[in-house]
Scaffold this active site. Structure first.
Site, PDB file in Angstrom:
ATOM      1  N   LYS A 203       0.810  -1.363  -0.256  1.00  0.00           N
ATOM      2  CA  LYS A 203       0.281  -0.654   0.225  1.00  0.00           C
ATOM      3  C   LYS A 203       0.997   1.268   0.132  1.00  0.00           C
ATOM      4  O   LYS A 203       0.555   2.480  -1.339  1.00  0.00           O
ATOM      5  CB  LYS A 203      -1.352  -0.022   1.100  1.00  0.00           C
ATOM      6  CG  LYS A 203      -1.894   0.538   1.140  1.00  0.00           C
ATOM      7  CD  LYS A 203      -2.903   0.900   2.491  1.00  0.00           C
ATOM      8  CE  LYS A 203      -3.807   1.962   2.515  1.00  0.00           C
ATOM      9  NZ  LYS A 203      -4.467   1.851   3.649  1.00  0.00           N
ATOM     10  N   GLU A 209      10.437  -4.914   4.139  1.00  0.00           N
ATOM     11  CA  GLU A 209      10.426  -6.135   4.091  1.00  0.00           C
ATOM     12  C   GLU A 209      10.278  -6.418   3.062  1.00  0.00           C
ATOM     13  O   GLU A 209      11.142  -6.762   1.732  1.00  0.00           O
ATOM     14  CB  GLU A 209       9.297  -7.321   5.002  1.00  0.00           C
ATOM     15  CG  GLU A 209      10.277  -7.244   6.006  1.00  0.00           C
ATOM     16  CD  GLU A 209       9.389  -6.029   6.800  1.00  0.00           C
ATOM     17  OE1 GLU A 209       9.366  -4.917   6.747  1.00  0.00           O
ATOM     18  OE2 GLU A 209       8.862  -6.693   8.267  1.00  0.00           O
ATOM     19  N   GLY A 264      -4.790  -2.743   4.829  1.00  0.00           N
ATOM     20  CA  GLY A 264      -3.952  -3.530   4.745  1.00  0.00           C
ATOM     21  C   GLY A 264      -4.469  -5.190   5.271  1.00  0.00           C
ATOM     22  O   GLY A 264      -5.406  -5.529   4.061  1.00  0.00           O
ATOM     23  N   ARG A 265      -5.358  -5.193   6.826  1.00  0.00           N
ATOM     24  CA  ARG A 265      -5.922  -6.541   6.585  1.00  0.00           C
ATOM     25  C   ARG A 265      -6.924  -6.873   6.262  1.00  0.00           C
ATOM     26  O   ARG A 265      -7.686  -7.820   6.232  1.00  0.00           O
ATOM     27  CB  ARG A 265      -5.681  -6.298   7.910  1.00  0.00           C
ATOM     28  CG  ARG A 265      -6.530  -5.615   9.251  1.00  0.00           C
ATOM     29  CD  ARG A 265      -5.500  -5.487  10.647  1.00  0.00           C
ATOM     30  NE  ARG A 265      -6.919  -4.074  11.516  1.00  0.00           N
ATOM     31  CZ  ARG A 265      -5.689  -3.225  11.255  1.00  0.00           C
ATOM     32  NH1 ARG A 265      -5.035  -2.729  10.435  1.00  0.00           N
ATOM     33  NH2 ARG A 265      -5.799  -2.114  12.185  1.00  0.00           N
ATOM     34  N   GLU A 350      -5.394  -7.208  14.999  1.00  0.00           N
ATOM     35  CA  GLU A 350      -4.558  -5.121  14.368  1.00  0.00           C
ATOM     36  C   GLU A 350      -5.182  -4.562  14.612  1.00  0.00           C
ATOM     37  O   GLU A 350      -5.252  -3.715  15.388  1.00  0.00           O
ATOM     38  CB  GLU A 350      -3.466  -5.854  13.470  1.00  0.00           C
ATOM     39  CG  GLU A 350      -2.677  -4.995  12.795  1.00  0.00           C
ATOM     40  CD  GLU A 350      -1.654  -5.149  12.037  1.00  0.00           C
ATOM     41  OE1 GLU A 350      -0.536  -6.286  11.645  1.00  0.00           O
ATOM     42  OE2 GLU A 350      -2.811  -4.414  10.724  1.00  0.00           O
ATOM     43  N   HIS A 381      -4.871 -33.763  18.100  1.00  0.00           N
ATOM     44  CA  HIS A 381      -3.547 -34.637  18.099  1.00  0.00           C
ATOM     45  C   HIS A 381      -2.995 -33.794  19.150  1.00  0.00           C
ATOM     46  O   HIS A 381      -1.704 -34.030  18.471  1.00  0.00           O
ATOM     47  CB  HIS A 381      -3.219 -34.886  17.030  1.00  0.00           C
ATOM     48  CG  HIS A 381      -4.323 -36.607  16.490  1.00  0.00           C
ATOM     49  ND1 HIS A 381      -4.523 -37.650  17.158  1.00  0.00           N
ATOM     50  CD2 HIS A 381      -5.313 -35.904  15.367  1.00  0.00           C
ATOM     51  CE1 HIS A 381      -5.143 -37.986  16.722  1.00  0.00           C
ATOM     52  NE2 HIS A 381      -5.824 -37.330  15.765  1.00  0.00           N
ATOM     53  N   LYS A 501       7.927  -1.331  13.250  1.00  0.00           N
ATOM     54  CA  LYS A 501       8.675  -0.222  11.443  1.00  0.00           C
ATOM     55  C   LYS A 501       9.618   1.182  11.322  1.00  0.00           C
ATOM     56  O   LYS A 501      10.340   0.410  11.309  1.00  0.00           O
ATOM     57  CB  LYS A 501       7.139  -0.181  10.429  1.00  0.00           C
ATOM     58  CG  LYS A 501       6.302  -0.902   9.621  1.00  0.00           C
ATOM     59  CD  LYS A 501       5.402  -0.220   8.590  1.00  0.00           C
ATOM     60  CE  LYS A 501       4.391  -1.101   7.874  1.00  0.00           C
ATOM     61  NZ  LYS A 501       3.870  -0.495   7.265  1.00  0.00           N
TER      62      LYS A 501
HETATM   63  C1  G6Q Z   1      -2.299  -3.723   7.786  1.00  0.00           C
HETATM   64  C2  G6Q Z   1      -1.420  -3.705   8.885  1.00  0.00           C
HETATM   65  C3  G6Q Z   1      -0.513  -3.815   7.886  1.00  0.00           C
HETATM   66  C4  G6Q Z   1      -0.135  -3.620   6.429  1.00  0.00           C
HETATM   67  C5  G6Q Z   1       2.140  -4.044   6.235  1.00  0.00           C
HETATM   68  C6  G6Q Z   1       2.670  -3.686   4.686  1.00  0.00           C
HETATM   69  O1  G6Q Z   1      -3.236  -3.651   8.262  1.00  0.00           O
HETATM   70  O2  G6Q Z   1      -1.403  -2.143   8.302  1.00  0.00           O
HETATM   71  O3  G6Q Z   1      -0.223  -5.414   8.282  1.00  0.00           O
HETATM   72  O4  G6Q Z   1      -0.626  -4.070   5.433  1.00  0.00           O
HETATM   73  O5  G6Q Z   1       2.235  -2.914   6.874  1.00  0.00           O
HETATM   74  O6  G6Q Z   1       2.037  -2.267   4.154  1.00  0.00           O
HETATM   75  P1  G6Q Z   1       2.429  -2.346   3.055  1.00  0.00           P
HETATM   76  O7  G6Q Z   1       1.044  -2.641   2.036  1.00  0.00           O
HETATM   77  O8  G6Q Z   1       1.704  -1.204   2.878  1.00  0.00           O
HETATM   78  O9  G6Q Z   1       3.384  -2.591   2.530  1.00  0.00           O
END
Ligand code: G6Q
Length: 537
Positions: A203, A209, A264-265, A350, A381, A501
């Site tokens: 996003k 990462e 994001g989620r 989150e 199990h 971050k």
């Molecule tokens: C989700 C969070 C988090 C995010 C990641 C990746 O709701 O904000 O999990 O999706 O940190 O972020 P980017 O899509 O900006 O790389």
């Protein structure tokens, strides 16, 4: 939370303390029917809970006292309910299948943009699937690698596994998320550069990462294909950040955008779902959105007493706040849903893992529960022992599909028998008398007795399809929303993630600089020094 309503709930808990789920069933032959409902292709049986009609009434009051109806409307109509980031929360607009729908943010209808992106994604995935889209050396794409993390990874991973029966089997899909170089290295071993499409899903397009993995993948590709020009044919971006995408070297014609009102989620039904669309095709992807939409409509219109996400949210609150349950288990009896618990874990923890209410005060009650789970029957199990006979109360959601995509002998009957049997055993247990009647020696009776009275929900669908998967995801999304409203927390920010971050950047400088700053605490300084020594710095 409304204290008066809680007094009522607490008094009902006290009054019911002696009434076990077993007794509740014995005294009410209609119970299973009454505490069940259907929505968007899913059947929910919540009768194996510590509830009666009076309790459900009181719980519904809790939702009403939190103005849930108004809050739902605020979300669906684009009000900026993500106050700390000053954003609307409109993942529901992404799957609004009404061709005439209009949804406004800051006076602008967002629906034309949603439809346009979907159509571009559709055209692009058609081209990749048919082989019309060629790589730099003229070969068709066989491998798709989604590079993203968190919300830009977990949804696509979960859904790609879940919808494997609908996938294009002559293509292979990979998901690289971890900044651990092993994740990328092992993926690169499985693919061939001329036939690979990298999807950089971020996003913000600044996440450490993802950008590090994307840069390493770009270097690998350029080295393998011998030209920087190859990037345009092998990299696309899913992002809200056009400038950063262009700076990375991706042609913005090959960028699929979304908007700051998509968390994001909650972003699976946005451009973030591109890898899934390539895998299952645009028609199946539309069915996924339709499933989401069906559950959205149910959530927005059904009265709370017959509203699946609301009921599940209220039950969760009953155990978290009424009974002090600290965790909550999601147990899909379908191998294709193997990553569903992990997906829900992020969505829930989150969103509602917050200790400050909307007024900025520390909450005096527990909020988001610890969420975990594994597919059945594997969990039986391992950790089910603790759920059956441990000291913790762990409410569980069992999720099953009546028909399997892979019938082999009687395996599916056995799988489902296990699901139903577990919910039965958890609710009804086995008394000392029953053990004795079975001839269990007296000294073993305490160990072979099961208290029972463990609450479970059972969710059943006929078959796991794109449509029922969409509805299932929406169900859990809205459950989380309702709980956030009742707990009075902001569910759509994630300052804890942002902190991580920032912190990692500072430490990275100290790992790589000529001389570390020594500015951290004694423990962190020591760890940094040890690492530096081991790698010869
Ligand atoms: C989700 C969070 C988090 C995010 C990641 C990746 O709701 O904000 O999990 O999706 O940190 O972020 P980017 O899509 O900006 O790389």
């Amino acid at each position: 939370m409304d204290e008066k309503v809680w007094e009522k709930i607490d008094s009902l808990i006290d009054a019911n303390q002696t009434k076990t789920i077993k007794e509740l069933f014995a005294s009410d032959p209609d119970r299973a029917k009454r505490f069940s409902l259907e929505a968007a292709g899913w059947f929910l049986d919540y009768s194996k809970n510590r509830i009666d009609s009076a309790m459900m009434k009181a719980l519904v009051k809790l939702a009403e006292s939190a103005n849930l109806k108004t809050e739902i409307e605020k979300m669906f109509t684009g009000e900026k309910i993500n106050v700390t980031e000053n954003r609307a929360v409109l993942h529901t607009a992404l799957r609004n299948c009404d061709p005439n729908a209009k949804v406004f943010v800051d006076g602008k209808d967002v629906m034309p943009g949603v439809r346009e992106t979907l159509s571009r994604m559709g055209d692009f995935s058609d081209k990749v699937r048919s082989g019309e889209w060629k790589g730099y050396t003229g070969k068709r794409i066989k491998y798709v690698v989604n590079i993203g993390i968190g919300g830009s990874d977990l949804g696509p991973v979960m859904a790609n596994i879940a919808l494997t029966p609908y996938s294009k089997r002559n293509m292979k899909f990979f998901f690289v998320s971890n900044v651990d170089s092993t994740h990328l290295a092992e993926t690169l071993r499985e693919i061939k550069a001329p036939e690979t499409l990298f999807i950089v899903a971020s996003k913000t397009f600044t996440t450490q990462e993802t950008m590090s993995n994307a840069e390493a993948a770009r270097d690998w590709l350029v080295e393998k294909l011998g030209s920087k020009d190859a990037v345009a044919k092998h990299f696309v971006a899913l992002s809200t950040a056009e400038k950063e995408v262009a700076e990375f070297g991706i042609d913005t014609k090959n960028m699929f955008g979304f908007w700051d009102w998509v968390g994001g989620r909650y972003s699976l039904p946005s451009a973030i779902g591109l890898s899934l669309m390539i895998s299952i095709g645009r028609r199946n992807y539309s069915k996924l959105l339709k499933g989401y939409w069906k559950m959205d409509k149910h959530f927005r219109t059904a009265r709370f007493e017959r509203n699946m996400p609301v009921i599940m949210a209220l039950l969760g609150i009953l155990y978290a706040n009424g009974y002090g349950a600290e965790s909550y288990c999601i147990l899909p009896y379908d191998q294709y849903l193997s990553r569903f618990p992990a997906y829900c874990q992020q969505m829930d923890m989150e969103s509602n893992g917050k200790c400050v209410d909307k007024q900025g005060n520390r909450v005096t009650y527990s909020t988001g529960p610890i969420e975990w789970g594994e597919p059945g029957t594997n969990g039986q199990h391992s950790f089910y022992q603790l759920i059956h006979q441990g000291t913790h109360l762990i409410p569980c959601d069992f999720i099953g599909c009546s028909r399997t995509h892979n019938p082999i002998g009687d395996l599916h009957d056995k799988l489902m028998a296990n699901l139903f049997a577990q919910t039965e055993a958890l609710a009804f247990g086995k008394s000392a008398e029953e053990c004795r009647a079975e001839g269990v020696p007296e000294e073993l009776v305490p160990f072979k007795t099961f208290e029972g009275n463990k609450p479970t929900n059972t969710l059943l669908t006929d078959e796991l399809t794109p449509e029922t998967l969409g509805a299932l995801v929406a169900l859990y999304e809205h459950k989380v929303f309702v709980q956030g409203v009742i707990w009075n927390v902001y569910s759509y920010d994630q300052w804890g993630v942002q902190l991580g971050k920032v912190l990692a950047k500072g430490v990275l400088n100290d790992l790589t600089a000529k001389k570390p700053s020594g500015k951290h605490d004694a423990s962190t300084n020591q760890l940094i020094a040890r690492y530096r020594a081991a790698v010869g710095r």
